[in-house]
Design an enzyme around this catalytic site. Structure first.
Site, mmCIF file in Angstrom:
data_model
loop_
_atom_site.group_PDB
_atom_site.id
_atom_site.type_symbol
_atom_site.label_atom_id
_atom_site.label_comp_id
_atom_site.label_asym_id
_atom_site.label_seq_id
_atom_site.Cartn_x
_atom_site.Cartn_y
_atom_site.Cartn_z
ATOM 1 N N ASP A 1 -27.283 8.204 14.413
ATOM 2 C CA ASP A 1 -25.859 8.525 14.474
ATOM 3 C C ASP A 1 -25.182 8.308 13.119
ATOM 4 O OD1 ASP A 1 -23.504 9.337 15.555
ATOM 5 O OD2 ASP A 1 -23.207 7.614 16.843
ATOM 6 N N HIS B 1 -21.760 1.778 22.954
ATOM 7 C CA HIS B 1 -21.810 2.523 21.690
ATOM 8 C C HIS B 1 -20.372 2.871 21.309
ATOM 9 C CE1 HIS B 1 -23.582 5.378 18.740
ATOM 10 N NE2 HIS B 1 -22.470 6.065 18.999
ATOM 11 N N CYS C 1 -20.167 12.297 15.427
ATOM 12 C CA CYS C 1 -20.846 13.416 16.067
ATOM 13 C C CYS C 1 -20.416 14.738 15.448
ATOM 14 C CB CYS C 1 -20.537 13.428 17.564
ATOM 15 S SG CYS C 1 -21.269 14.834 18.435
ATOM 16 N N ASN D 1 -19.241 5.076 13.051
ATOM 17 C CA ASN D 1 -19.595 4.076 14.037
ATOM 18 C C ASN D 1 -18.942 2.741 13.697
ATOM 19 O OD1 ASN D 1 -22.027 5.157 15.825
ATOM 20 N ND2 ASN D 1 -22.327 5.937 13.756
#
Length: 310
Positions: A17, A208, A241, A250
């Protein structure tokens, strides 16, 4: 989190990610070195890549080369992202059996991200489960857009819980609850994580989170208090994303580690991880977003977590 409480495990997702939005491919050797540095520091779990098509997500193009270069013991720490039974089989055949099967709670995002509706992805989970179990592996059900969708807005928590409780997936080893856009607030996270944890006490809940709206660490800490055993983070706060407009980095691994202080974390290992983060973000030409890493480079040298200047 206090010293007396159960400390959540960090899963570092830098190599999956974290890299998705960079558009740059780190070499196989660089990725392997990063995995080994993370394990050496004490990080217990790592998301090392995905089986996404490399023409759609170019930074994932050498994922299987990374798998091939790692030892069996190293792969035991690693997870790989998949979205179809075919991807599961390819990953298992390559030698990695910790599988994160992902779908979006929102049909609109699942179609943008995976090219099918949520029910189609869900109906394929049992086949994926059987492939992984036959190989002696573990499988997670990962629920993207568990709070909001970039196309449809707010997501009904009951839809998330219905998927978590679906008989087709109730035997998954873990359930991953994703704040894909980083738009959730702590009260929402605490409520949904607690409900997800209650659905099946034999599996772990993973949270997450993203730090798009500045609540990544706060949301992660309340998730841990509500029952999440694992928290996802990426070095330098990298990531997002590519199929979710508005999604950015993140939650930073450095920030999560500084906040939770697992037993293995010392000022020295923290400094090593900050330096690893800085080297990766520099190589990618990305702006580091970790507040803890910035603090470690401050002039407050009486504080043991500040990296001494040489």
């Amino acid at each position: 989190m206090t010293a007396a409480s159960t400390t959540p495990i960090l899963r570092d997702v830098t190599l999956r990610d974290g890299l998705q939005l960079t558009g740059k491919l780190l070499s196989t050797e660089r990725k392997v070195a990063a995995v080994r540095a993370l394990i050496s520091a004490g990080v217990e779990e790592i998301e090392l890549g995905s089986m996404a098509r490399p023409d759609l997500v170019p930074p994932m193009a050498n994922t299987l080369e990374v798998v091939e270069a790692l030892t069996e013991d190293e792969l035991a720490h690693c997870w790989i992202w998949v979205a179809t039974p075919g991807q599961v089989r390819r990953a298992v055949d390559a030698g990695i059996t910790n599988i994160q099967y992902c779908l979006s709670v929102s049909d609109a995002h699942n179609k943008a991200n995976i090219g099918r509706d949520t029910e189609t992805s869900m109906s394929a989970f049992p086949e994926s489960f059987d492939i992984v179990r036959s190989a002696g592996g573990r499988i997670q059900l990962c629920l993207a857009t568990s709070f909001t969708c970039p196309f449809d807005g707010e997501v009904d928590p009951q839809r998330v819980l219905a998927i978590a409780r679906d008989p087709r997936a109730i035997d998954a080893d873990d359930i991953v609850i994703c704040d894909t856009l980083g738009q959730a607030v702590p009260a929402q996270v605490s409520s949904l994580i607690a409900a997800a944890a209650e659905t099946n006490r034999d599996r772990r809940v993973v949270f997450h989170g993203h730090d798009t709206w500045g609540l990544g660490v706060a949301n992660s800490l309340v998730a841990a208090s509500a029952g999440a055993a694992v928290l996802d983070g990426a070095l330098g706060g990298l990531g997002g994303c590519p199929f979710a407009p508005g999604a950015s980095g993140n939650t930073s691994s450095e920030d999560l580690l500084f906040a939770t202080r697992p037993e293995w974390l010392t000022p020295g290992t923290f400094a090593d991880l900050v330096e690893l983060s800085e080297s990766i973000t520099t190589e990618l030409g990305e702006e580091p977003r970790s507040k803890a890493a910035q603090g470690a480079r401050s002039k407050a040298e009486a504080f043991p977590w500040v990296i001494p200047t040489t």
